[in-house]
Design a protein around this motif. Structure first.
Motif, short mmCIF file in Angstrom:
data_model
loop_
_atom_site.label_atom_id
_atom_site.label_comp_id
_atom_site.label_asym_id
_atom_site.label_seq_id
_atom_site.Cartn_x
_atom_site.Cartn_y
_atom_site.Cartn_z
N SER A 94 0.80 -1.23 0.00
CA SER A 94 0.00 0.00 0.00
C SER A 94 0.83 1.28 0.00
O SER A 94 0.41 2.30 -0.55
CB SER A 94 -0.92 0.02 1.22
OG SER A 94 -1.81 -1.06 1.19
N GLN A 95 2.01 1.25 0.66
CA GLN A 95 2.81 2.47 0.70
C GLN A 95 3.37 2.77 -0.69
O GLN A 95 3.73 1.83 -1.39
CB GLN A 95 3.99 2.31 1.67
CG GLN A 95 4.62 3.64 2.06
CD GLN A 95 5.84 3.49 3.00
OE1 GLN A 95 6.32 2.39 3.24
NE2 GLN A 95 6.32 4.59 3.50
N ALA A 96 3.37 4.01 -1.17
CA ALA A 96 2.94 5.19 -0.46
C ALA A 96 1.46 5.50 -0.72
O ALA A 96 0.71 5.77 0.23
CB ALA A 96 3.81 6.37 -0.91
N ASN A 135 5.16 12.29 -7.97
CA ASN A 135 4.90 10.97 -7.41
C ASN A 135 5.66 10.85 -6.09
O ASN A 135 6.86 11.10 -6.05
CB ASN A 135 5.39 9.92 -8.41
CG ASN A 135 4.92 8.53 -8.03
OD1 ASN A 135 4.77 8.22 -6.85
ND2 ASN A 135 4.69 7.71 -9.02
N PRO A 136 4.99 10.45 -4.99
CA PRO A 136 5.71 10.34 -3.70
C PRO A 136 6.85 9.34 -3.76
O PRO A 136 7.73 9.35 -2.89
CB PRO A 136 4.64 9.92 -2.71
CG PRO A 136 3.43 9.58 -3.48
CD PRO A 136 3.55 10.16 -4.85
N ASP A 137 6.86 8.51 -4.76
CA ASP A 137 7.97 7.58 -4.97
C ASP A 137 9.29 8.34 -5.11
O ASP A 137 10.36 7.81 -4.80
CB ASP A 137 7.72 6.79 -6.25
CG ASP A 137 8.03 5.33 -6.07
OD1 ASP A 137 7.93 4.86 -4.93
OD2 ASP A 137 8.36 4.67 -7.07
N ASP A 138 9.22 9.61 -5.58
CA ASP A 138 10.43 10.43 -5.74
C ASP A 138 11.14 10.67 -4.42
O ASP A 138 12.30 11.06 -4.40
CB ASP A 138 10.07 11.80 -6.35
CG ASP A 138 9.60 11.67 -7.79
OD1 ASP A 138 9.62 10.54 -8.31
OD2 ASP A 138 9.21 12.71 -8.37
N PRO A 144 -2.45 4.69 9.73
CA PRO A 144 -2.71 5.34 8.45
C PRO A 144 -2.95 4.28 7.36
O PRO A 144 -2.53 3.13 7.51
CB PRO A 144 -1.42 6.11 8.18
CG PRO A 144 -0.37 5.40 8.97
CD PRO A 144 -1.04 4.76 10.14
N SER A 145 -3.57 4.70 6.27
CA SER A 145 -3.98 3.76 5.22
C SER A 145 -2.80 3.00 4.61
O SER A 145 -2.95 1.86 4.20
CB SER A 145 -4.71 4.52 4.11
OG SER A 145 -3.87 5.58 3.66
N TYR A 146 -1.61 3.63 4.55
CA TYR A 146 -0.50 2.97 3.86
C TYR A 146 -0.02 1.73 4.62
O TYR A 146 0.78 0.96 4.10
CB TYR A 146 0.65 3.96 3.59
CG TYR A 146 1.56 4.27 4.77
CD1 TYR A 146 2.69 3.51 5.04
CD2 TYR A 146 1.28 5.34 5.61
CE1 TYR A 146 3.53 3.80 6.11
CE2 TYR A 146 2.12 5.65 6.68
CZ TYR A 146 3.23 4.87 6.93
OH TYR A 146 4.05 5.16 8.00
N LEU A 147 -0.55 1.54 5.84
CA LEU A 147 -0.17 0.36 6.61
C LEU A 147 -1.22 -0.75 6.56
O LEU A 147 -1.10 -1.75 7.25
CB LEU A 147 0.13 0.75 8.06
CG LEU A 147 1.36 1.66 8.25
CD1 LEU A 147 1.54 2.06 9.71
CD2 LEU A 147 2.64 0.97 7.74
N MET A 148 -2.23 -0.58 5.72
CA MET A 148 -3.19 -1.68 5.54
C MET A 148 -2.56 -2.71 4.61
O MET A 148 -1.98 -2.34 3.57
CB MET A 148 -4.48 -1.17 4.90
CG MET A 148 -5.40 -0.52 5.91
SD MET A 148 -7.08 -0.40 5.28
CE MET A 148 -6.82 0.68 3.93
N ALA A 149 -2.66 -3.96 4.97
CA ALA A 149 -2.00 -5.00 4.16
C ALA A 149 -2.76 -6.31 4.24
O ALA A 149 -3.42 -6.60 5.25
CB ALA A 149 -0.58 -5.19 4.66
N LEU A 150 -2.64 -7.08 3.17
CA LEU A 150 -3.29 -8.39 3.10
C LEU A 150 -2.38 -9.34 2.33
O LEU A 150 -1.76 -8.94 1.34
CB LEU A 150 -4.64 -8.24 2.37
CG LEU A 150 -5.36 -9.53 1.96
CD1 LEU A 150 -5.87 -10.28 3.19
CD2 LEU A 150 -6.55 -9.20 1.05
N ALA A 151 -2.30 -10.57 2.79
CA ALA A 151 -1.61 -11.61 2.02
C ALA A 151 -2.44 -12.89 2.12
O ALA A 151 -3.01 -13.18 3.17
CB ALA A 151 -0.20 -11.84 2.55
N ASP A 153 -6.58 8.36 1.76
CA ASP A 153 -5.25 7.77 1.58
C ASP A 153 -4.15 8.80 1.81
O ASP A 153 -3.40 9.14 0.90
CB ASP A 153 -5.17 7.17 0.17
CG ASP A 153 -4.09 6.10 0.07
OD1 ASP A 153 -3.49 5.76 1.11
OD2 ASP A 153 -3.85 5.61 -1.05
N VAL A 154 -4.04 9.25 3.04
CA VAL A 154 -3.02 10.23 3.40
C VAL A 154 -2.59 9.91 4.84
O VAL A 154 -3.44 9.62 5.69
CB VAL A 154 -3.57 11.68 3.23
CG1 VAL A 154 -4.86 11.90 4.01
CG2 VAL A 154 -2.54 12.73 3.60
#
Ligand code: BES
Ligand code: ZN
Length: 659
Positions: free
Chosen positions: A196-198, A430-433, A254-261, A209-210
């Protein structure tokens, strides 16, 4: 009404609101009834066809009036007006359709009775939005924009405090990686993981999603009972016979820490509150690699306060995972490339564990403040490593990082000097930067400098207080600086040039010195190899992975062209099982056109999806004669096994390469 009027009437219906379409339907029924006797067959057919078209495309949920949309910190959402409190997910996992389908109930507080809830959504199909009392409400999606996706605007009646969004993911949903059985270690079952990040949470859950927004979540996940589902929440340790799993995350994240496997996953305990999950055939190796985990948790807690999340488990993913690790709360996601067989790459686990304080407990408010997450975490990681493996070991890690920072600075100062600031302005980007050694290593060096200035005891006491003061909050760089000035430094006298460190480019001259005694002998060895073209035998007693990496980085590739095969037959680098050594060695091979390693390099690029390794290897390859053609051919074969995060980076690199 003439035929033309009827057809345009139906087509207009496709664009009307819910109330309008009810009126249209009423009129239609009445008119057909009244005129039924007079209709010719062809007139009837055209009418029927256009009615069907009009009804099928009838988007009766659509809002007639959209609020003005504002993008703030990569999000369309409106957390300043409406406070998101809890998300309740109910999703079915279909490996056949490669789709998550179900609903999310979004709970919120709306003290000012704002008429719209705005969520981020990207690459999702929204089916309907229901209110608590099973009534459908109106909603609209804004136009799709790169990086941001769409605003999902939901109309709220007075006193509403939750809505249920029914949706499914699509083939484009970037956070999701659907692996075929061949792309897993076991080769028998498919596998799903999220990243999910970023800003990819919005590609599998509509949400705010912030990172400034925190909420608790619960989830019901339904999958084939052959598989186990895991989330960044309370987790099962065994498969459920029904394939239904319930999850709770009771601490606001925060939303970027939601995860599923989801996959054929098994669990093995490592200690009282920690363990490891992996595919069955990887589990034992992973277990053996991570036996120091209980010590790490103890030492970390001793440094900066109690571990706040209950359990800490690690999930080892298939090699497609695009990062080394991801600090999903209670369940770090990790690449299998850290399993070297000798525990030499476990600092990555210390890093993800450290995020349980820096990042997950105290979170960067937005991606401009990313260094608050990563700089603190690298600093903390090194302290954990020092406590467990000793100063000389952590000095080697720091020295390797410092070398990487130097290389990054050289590149960025020439090409994008603004990106060497700790505090970034990622507006419209892009926050990837933001993901570079600057946030990680320059950030950690700033904290090291603060430690040097006030002494370790005072600094550690301050950090303890800091984590405690801001726990469960998302903060900006400026909040940290204020807190630092008021609680540690003399506010009047800034002896560390805070502003230069945070807001200026490059590395300030008062940067702490990084030195590793262990590496002195490696540097001597490298010098001898570079200067003496006949030298083959080197003293490698006591060499660890880190010694080798440092050696590779000190070598002048052009000086060892003719000795590549000799070194390879002495030390078997090409066939090494250590992904870090392989990457560094393969870089030398590409630069020196050491063809004997090409099949192994191709095999590595086909199986490893970790961007940190893919990027330099493709980059080096592209720069050699014929390299672009080779890189393209390998990428074509490999890209299906890369997560979108890695795939997009490499694709862009290849597209921008000059032939
Ligand atoms: N949270 C990051 C990974 C990340 C950063 C994902 C930004 C998406 C956007 C994670 O904690 C991390 O830093 N991973 C590093 C580990 C390394 C520095 C030890 C990695 O994956 O290489
Ligand atoms: Zn990190």
């Amino acid at each position: 009404m003439c035929l033309y009027e009827w057809v345009s009437f139906f087509l207009r219906m496709g664009k009307c609101s819910k109330n309008e379409s009810i009126i249209y339907m009423f009129l239609l029924t009445y008119t057909i009834f009244e005129h039924s006797m007079k209709l010719t067959p062809i007139y009837c057919l055209i009418l029927l066809l256009s009615a069907t078209f009009g009804l099928c495309s009838c988007s009766n949920h659509e809002l007639t009036k959209l609020p003005k949309l504002i993008v703030k910190h990569h999000s369309y959402s409106n957390p300043d007006s409406i406070q998101l409190t809890h998300m309740d997910l109910d999703l079915s996992v279909s490996f056949e359709k490669k789709q998550l389908e179900g609903k999310v109930i979004v709970h919120f507080k709306n003290p000012y009775q704002i008429p719209f809830l705005i969520l981020d959504a990207k690459q999702l199909t929204i089916e309907k939005v229901m209110l608590q009392d099973s009534m459908e409400t109106s909603w609209s999606l804004s136009e799709d924009r790169p990086v941001l996706g769409q605003a999902l605007v939901i109309e709220l009646p007075k006193n509403a405090n939750s809505v249920a969004v029914y949706y499914h993911t699509t083939a484009a949903s970037e956070a999701l990686m659907w692996l075929s059985p061949e792309q897993t270690s076991g080769k028998k079952h498919p596998f799903l993981f999220t990243q999910s990040q970023a800003v990819l949470a919005r590609t599998w859950v509509p949400c705010m999603d912030v990172p400034a927004v925190r909420y608790t979540y619960s989830a019901n996940i339904h999958c084939d009972p052959q598989y186990m589902a895991l989330m960044s929440a309370s987790n099962p340790q065994q498969k459920s016979a029904t394939g239904h799993y319930h999850f709770e995350m009771n601490q606001p994240i925060p939303s970027y820490l939601m995860a599923l496997a989801v996959g054929d996953i098994a669990f093995k305990s490592l200690g009282q509150n920690c363990g490891v999950y992996a595919e069955v055939n990887v589990l034992e190796k992973a277990y053996n690699e991570f036996t120091d985990l209980p010590k790490m948790i103890d030492q970390a807690s001793e440094l900066y306060g109690p571990y706040a999340w209950g359990r800490y488990d690690v999930l080892v993913l298939p090699p497609s995972f695009p990062f080394g690790g991801m600090e999903n709360p209670r369940l770090t996601f990790a690449t299998p490339t850290i399993i070297a067989g000798d525990k030499s790459l476990v600092s990555l686990i210390a890093h993800e564990l450290a995020h349980s304080w820096s990042g997950n407990l105290v979170t960067n408010s937005n991606w401009d403040d990313f260094w608050l997450n990563e700089g603190f975490t690298v600093y903390f990681e090194e302290r954990i490593m020092e406590k467990i493996y000793g100063k000389s070991y952590s000095d080697m890690l720091a020295s390797i990082s410092f070398g990487e920072l130097q290389a990054t600075l050289k590149d960025l100062m020439a090409n994008a000097p603004g990106n060497t600031k700790l505090k970034l302005n990622l507006n419209g980007r892009n926050p990837d930067d933001a993901v570079s050694d600057i946030a990680y290593i320059k950030g950690s060096l700033f904290l090291k400098l603060l430690e040097e200035q006030v002494g370790r005891a005072k600094w550690d006491a301050f950090l303890n207080k800091y984590f405690n003061h801001f726990k469960w909050q998302s903060i900006t760089t400026e909040q940290f600086i204020d807190y630092l000035k008021n609680n540690l430094l003399n506010a009047q006298k800034d002896t560390v040039n805070i502003n230069e460190w945070i807001y200026q480019i490059g590395l300030p001259s008062n940067c702490p010195k990084v030195h590793s005694q262990e590496f002195e002998r490696v540097e001597k060895t490298a010098l001898s190899i570079n200067n003496d073209s006949s030298l083959i035998q080197i003293d490698t007693t006591g060499f660890t992975t880190h010694h080798w990496l440092h050696l590779f980085r000190q070598l002048d590739p052009s000086k060892i062209v003719s000795r590549m095969h000799v070194f390879d037959s002495l030390y078997h680098f090409t066939q090494s099982g250590n992904a870090e050594i392989q990457c560094d060695w393969y870089l030398l091979c590409i630069k020196n056109d050491y063809a004997a390693a090409y099949p192994a390099i191709e095999n590595y690029l086909l199986h490893v999806g970790r961007r940190k390794f893919l990027k330099p290897l493709y980059e080096a390859m592209i720069q050699t004669p014929d390299g672009l053609t080779r890189a393209k051919a390998i990428f074509e074969k490999a890209s299906a096994a890369y997560h979108a995060v890695s795939r997009n980076t490499i694709q862009e690199m290849i597209a921008n390469a000059k032939p």
